[in-house]
Design a protein around this motif. Structure first.
Motif, mmCIF file in Angstrom:
data_model
loop_
_atom_site.group_PDB
_atom_site.id
_atom_site.type_symbol
_atom_site.label_atom_id
_atom_site.label_comp_id
_atom_site.label_asym_id
_atom_site.label_seq_id
_atom_site.Cartn_x
_atom_site.Cartn_y
_atom_site.Cartn_z
ATOM 1 N N ARG A 1 2.204 33.029 63.406
ATOM 2 C CA ARG A 1 1.539 34.191 64.000
ATOM 3 C C ARG A 1 2.220 35.517 63.664
ATOM 4 N NH1 ARG A 1 -2.097 32.732 68.418
ATOM 5 N NH2 ARG A 1 -2.075 30.481 68.580
ATOM 6 N N HIS A 2 3.373 35.443 63.036
ATOM 7 C CA HIS A 2 4.105 36.661 62.666
ATOM 8 C C HIS A 2 3.316 37.409 61.595
ATOM 9 C CE1 HIS A 2 7.257 39.232 61.026
ATOM 10 N NE2 HIS A 2 7.932 39.005 62.150
ATOM 11 N N PRO A 3 3.241 38.753 61.672
ATOM 12 C CA PRO A 3 2.456 39.516 60.693
ATOM 13 C C PRO A 3 2.926 39.368 59.244
ATOM 14 C CG PRO A 3 3.363 40.977 62.394
ATOM 15 C CD PRO A 3 3.807 39.590 62.717
ATOM 16 N N MET A 4 4.177 39.005 59.042
ATOM 17 C CA MET A 4 4.688 38.865 57.680
ATOM 18 C C MET A 4 4.801 37.397 57.244
ATOM 19 S SD MET A 4 4.774 41.932 56.839
ATOM 20 C CE MET A 4 5.651 42.052 55.304
ATOM 21 N N SER A 5 4.167 36.493 57.986
ATOM 22 C CA SER A 5 4.202 35.075 57.639
ATOM 23 C C SER A 5 3.219 34.768 56.506
ATOM 24 C CB SER A 5 3.869 34.227 58.865
ATOM 25 O OG SER A 5 2.522 34.437 59.257
ATOM 26 N N PHE A 6 3.320 33.581 55.959
ATOM 27 C CA PHE A 6 2.464 33.130 54.865
ATOM 28 C C PHE A 6 1.046 32.863 55.354
ATOM 29 C CE2 PHE A 6 0.329 29.614 52.817
ATOM 30 C CZ PHE A 6 0.380 29.951 51.482
ATOM 31 N N THR A 7 0.062 33.309 54.576
ATOM 32 C CA THR A 7 -1.318 32.863 54.743
ATOM 33 C C THR A 7 -1.890 32.616 53.363
ATOM 34 O OG1 THR A 7 -2.236 35.102 54.748
ATOM 35 C CG2 THR A 7 -1.796 34.112 56.894
ATOM 36 N N LEU A 8 -2.896 31.785 53.318
ATOM 37 C CA LEU A 8 -3.600 31.517 52.075
ATOM 38 C C LEU A 8 -4.742 32.527 51.958
ATOM 39 C CD1 LEU A 8 -3.854 29.365 49.728
ATOM 40 C CD2 LEU A 8 -5.753 28.488 51.047
ATOM 41 N N ASP A 9 -4.755 33.261 50.868
ATOM 42 C CA ASP A 9 -5.829 34.220 50.622
ATOM 43 C C ASP A 9 -6.747 33.657 49.546
ATOM 44 O OD1 ASP A 9 -7.145 36.876 50.625
ATOM 45 O OD2 ASP A 9 -6.368 36.948 48.582
ATOM 46 N N HIS A 10 -8.015 33.983 49.655
ATOM 47 C CA HIS A 10 -8.988 33.599 48.634
ATOM 48 C C HIS A 10 -9.312 34.839 47.811
ATOM 49 C CE1 HIS A 10 -9.410 30.342 51.555
ATOM 50 N NE2 HIS A 10 -9.637 29.612 50.474
ATOM 51 N N ALA A 11 -9.027 34.799 46.505
ATOM 52 C CA ALA A 11 -9.258 35.939 45.613
ATOM 53 C C ALA A 11 -10.716 36.379 45.690
ATOM 54 C CB ALA A 11 -8.873 35.579 44.187
ATOM 55 N N ILE A 12 -11.632 35.423 45.636
ATOM 56 C CA ILE A 12 -13.041 35.702 45.895
ATOM 57 C C ILE A 12 -13.280 35.226 47.318
ATOM 58 C CG2 ILE A 12 -15.430 35.234 45.249
ATOM 59 C CD1 ILE A 12 -14.364 34.614 42.414
ATOM 60 N N PRO A 13 -13.473 36.169 48.253
ATOM 61 C CA PRO A 13 -13.604 35.792 49.664
ATOM 62 C C PRO A 13 -14.726 34.776 49.900
ATOM 63 C CG PRO A 13 -13.409 38.171 49.423
ATOM 64 C CD PRO A 13 -13.591 37.612 48.053
ATOM 65 N N GLY B 1 -18.944 34.088 48.574
ATOM 66 C CA GLY B 1 -19.246 32.912 47.770
ATOM 67 C C GLY B 1 -18.061 32.226 47.131
ATOM 68 N N GLY B 2 -16.837 32.625 47.476
ATOM 69 C CA GLY B 2 -15.646 31.983 46.925
ATOM 70 C C GLY B 2 -15.493 30.559 47.424
ATOM 71 N N SER B 3 -14.795 29.753 46.650
ATOM 72 C CA SER B 3 -14.596 28.347 46.988
ATOM 73 C C SER B 3 -13.399 28.175 47.924
ATOM 74 C CB SER B 3 -14.354 27.542 45.716
ATOM 75 O OG SER B 3 -13.987 26.222 46.036
ATOM 76 N N LEU B 4 -13.605 27.420 48.979
ATOM 77 C CA LEU B 4 -12.554 27.165 49.963
ATOM 78 C C LEU B 4 -11.412 26.351 49.370
ATOM 79 C CD1 LEU B 4 -11.633 27.244 52.985
ATOM 80 C CD2 LEU B 4 -12.817 25.071 53.242
ATOM 81 N N LEU B 5 -11.731 25.380 48.516
ATOM 82 C CA LEU B 5 -10.725 24.425 48.061
ATOM 83 C C LEU B 5 -10.328 24.567 46.594
ATOM 84 C CD1 LEU B 5 -12.068 21.270 49.907
ATOM 85 C CD2 LEU B 5 -10.214 22.779 50.604
ATOM 86 N N ASP B 6 -10.797 25.592 45.899
ATOM 87 C CA ASP B 6 -10.464 25.775 44.491
ATOM 88 C C ASP B 6 -9.074 26.397 44.368
ATOM 89 O OD1 ASP B 6 -10.300 26.298 41.798
ATOM 90 O OD2 ASP B 6 -12.026 27.646 41.725
ATOM 91 N N PRO B 7 -8.112 25.692 43.754
ATOM 92 C CA PRO B 7 -6.762 26.251 43.612
ATOM 93 C C PRO B 7 -6.735 27.563 42.828
ATOM 94 C CG PRO B 7 -6.756 23.909 43.100
ATOM 95 C CD PRO B 7 -8.195 24.319 43.247
ATOM 96 N N ALA B 8 -7.687 27.750 41.922
ATOM 97 C CA ALA B 8 -7.738 28.992 41.147
ATOM 98 C C ALA B 8 -8.168 30.177 42.006
ATOM 99 C CB ALA B 8 -8.697 28.826 39.970
ATOM 100 N N ASN B 9 -8.731 29.905 43.174
ATOM 101 C CA ASN B 9 -9.179 30.959 44.084
ATOM 102 C C ASN B 9 -8.165 31.198 45.200
ATOM 103 O OD1 ASN B 9 -11.108 32.894 44.935
ATOM 104 N ND2 ASN B 9 -11.879 31.475 46.474
ATOM 105 N N ALA B 10 -7.069 30.475 45.198
ATOM 106 C CA ALA B 10 -6.091 30.536 46.287
ATOM 107 C C ALA B 10 -4.824 31.249 45.843
ATOM 108 C CB ALA B 10 -5.750 29.121 46.746
#
Length: 90
Positions: free
Chosen positions: A39-51, A55-64
């Protein structure tokens, strides 16, 4: 009724794989401390390059990619990393 796909094993595997790469934040370029509480603001999150909303893919490693929670929230559902705002007027 299906559960939330972000709680599923494939998504958790993708998060773990991207986290293990140890890449810096895709938005600000600073390192991400993986020991911080999620929950810390500077913690890790997974971002999707194409949100996902665009229409971005949830599970595509190239989009993560790795991003700080704060940076990911500021980016929102926009394409690209959107450079951080600065106080300097150029």
């Amino acid at each position: 009724m299906a559960g939330n796909p972000r709680n599923g094993r494939p998504y958790r595997r993708l998060v773990a794989a991207v986290k293990a790469l140890g890449h810096p934040c895709a938005r600000c370029g600073h390192n991400i401390d993986l020991k911080l509480n999620a929950r810390h603001p500077m913690s890790f999150t997974l971002d999707h390059a194409i949100p996902l909303a665009l229409g971005g893919s949830l599970l595509d490693p190239a989009n993560a990619r790795s991003m700080h929670r704060r940076c990911n929230s500021a980016k929102g559902a926009r394409l690209g990393p959107t450079p951080p705002k600065t106080s300097w007027k150029w």
